[in-house]
Design a protein around this motif. Structure first.
Motif, mmCIF file in Angstrom:
data_model
loop_
_atom_site.group_PDB
_atom_site.id
_atom_site.type_symbol
_atom_site.label_atom_id
_atom_site.label_comp_id
_atom_site.label_asym_id
_atom_site.label_seq_id
_atom_site.Cartn_x
_atom_site.Cartn_y
_atom_site.Cartn_z
ATOM 1 N N THR A 1 3.895 -4.566 -15.111
ATOM 2 C CA THR A 1 4.505 -5.164 -13.925
ATOM 3 C C THR A 1 3.918 -4.581 -12.650
ATOM 4 O O THR A 1 3.605 -5.315 -11.704
ATOM 5 C CB THR A 1 6.033 -4.982 -13.957
ATOM 6 N N GLU A 2 3.749 -3.280 -12.614
ATOM 7 C CA GLU A 2 3.170 -2.631 -11.433
ATOM 8 C C GLU A 2 1.736 -3.104 -11.192
ATOM 9 O O GLU A 2 1.337 -3.361 -10.050
ATOM 10 C CB GLU A 2 3.220 -1.116 -11.582
ATOM 11 N N ILE A 3 0.976 -3.248 -12.268
ATOM 12 C CA ILE A 3 -0.412 -3.719 -12.161
ATOM 13 C C ILE A 3 -0.442 -5.132 -11.591
ATOM 14 O O ILE A 3 -1.203 -5.434 -10.663
ATOM 15 C CB ILE A 3 -1.118 -3.670 -13.531
ATOM 16 N N LEU A 4 0.405 -6.000 -12.138
ATOM 17 C CA LEU A 4 0.416 -7.394 -11.683
ATOM 18 C C LEU A 4 0.884 -7.520 -10.237
ATOM 19 O O LEU A 4 0.333 -8.318 -9.472
ATOM 20 C CB LEU A 4 1.301 -8.240 -12.607
ATOM 21 N N ILE A 5 1.884 -6.748 -9.849
ATOM 22 C CA ILE A 5 2.379 -6.814 -8.476
ATOM 23 C C ILE A 5 1.336 -6.274 -7.504
ATOM 24 O O ILE A 5 1.024 -6.908 -6.480
ATOM 25 C CB ILE A 5 3.723 -6.083 -8.331
ATOM 26 N N LEU A 6 0.785 -5.112 -7.795
ATOM 27 C CA LEU A 6 -0.213 -4.520 -6.907
ATOM 28 C C LEU A 6 -1.428 -5.433 -6.764
ATOM 29 O O LEU A 6 -1.881 -5.735 -5.653
ATOM 30 C CB LEU A 6 -0.635 -3.144 -7.422
ATOM 31 N N ALA A 7 -1.953 -5.898 -7.889
ATOM 32 C CA ALA A 7 -3.127 -6.774 -7.845
ATOM 33 C C ALA A 7 -2.790 -8.104 -7.197
ATOM 34 O O ALA A 7 -3.588 -8.636 -6.412
ATOM 35 C CB ALA A 7 -3.666 -6.991 -9.249
ATOM 36 N N GLY A 8 -1.619 -8.654 -7.493
ATOM 37 C CA GLY A 8 -1.226 -9.929 -6.907
ATOM 38 C C GLY A 8 -1.166 -9.868 -5.396
ATOM 39 O O GLY A 8 -1.673 -10.760 -4.701
ATOM 40 N N VAL A 9 -0.578 -8.799 -4.866
ATOM 41 C CA VAL A 9 -0.489 -8.649 -3.415
ATOM 42 C C VAL A 9 -1.885 -8.434 -2.816
ATOM 43 O O VAL A 9 -2.210 -8.996 -1.762
ATOM 44 C CB VAL A 9 0.480 -7.512 -3.043
ATOM 45 N N CYS A 10 -2.723 -7.659 -3.481
ATOM 46 C CA CYS A 10 -4.091 -7.431 -2.980
ATOM 47 C C CYS A 10 -4.897 -8.726 -2.974
ATOM 48 O O CYS A 10 -5.599 -9.024 -1.994
ATOM 49 C CB CYS A 10 -4.801 -6.370 -3.820
#
Length: 133
Positions: A5-14
């Motif tokens: 979840t953290e990976i997807l959120i961080l990458a999604g926002v970037c």
């Protein structure tokens, strides 16, 4: 270490931010011509769509019953695939490529390299969601 979840959120926002930033050269190009370069528009729109997709995938990952490490790998594969796809489109724009498929440009090759990552990740998370039903 980050979880899926953290990976997807961080990458999604970037990736979304990258798409927003590409709006600047789109606007500048539109000031000079009736349309922006094809691959600039493609990179801009793809980043906006894929950033949102990565954020939305957090819902699917919440349904998955796979082991945490498997989900983390799948999330990472999604991100790698998206980055390669968007990087390829950006390279096509920067190199003024007219038809990446016809020319088999570097951008085409980079974008194409991302496809297996996304397909593998999609298969993994599909399995994880289906087994949760």
């Amino acid at each position: 270490m980050f979880n899926s979840t953290e990976i997807l959120i961080l990458a999604g926002v970037c990736i979304l931010t990258y798409g927003f930033l590409l709006g600047i050269p789109v606007a500048k190009a539109r000031d000079k011509a009736s349309r922006a370069p094809r691959y600039l528009m493609a990179a801009h729109l793809a980043a906006l769509v894929q950033g949102g997709m990565l954020l939305a995938l957090t819902i699917a990952f919440d349904f998955s019953t796979l082991a945490s490490w498997v989900e983390t790998v799948a999330a990472s594969l999604f991100v790698i695939g998206v980055i390669l796809f968007d990087l390829g489109l950006t390279l096509n724009w920067l190199q003024n490529i007219d038809d990446a498929f016809k020319e088999k440009s570097l951008g085409y090759k980079v974008s194409s390299a991302g496809t297996p990552f996304i397909l593998i990740a999609a298969g993994v998370i599909l399995f994880g969601v289906l087994t949760s039903l």
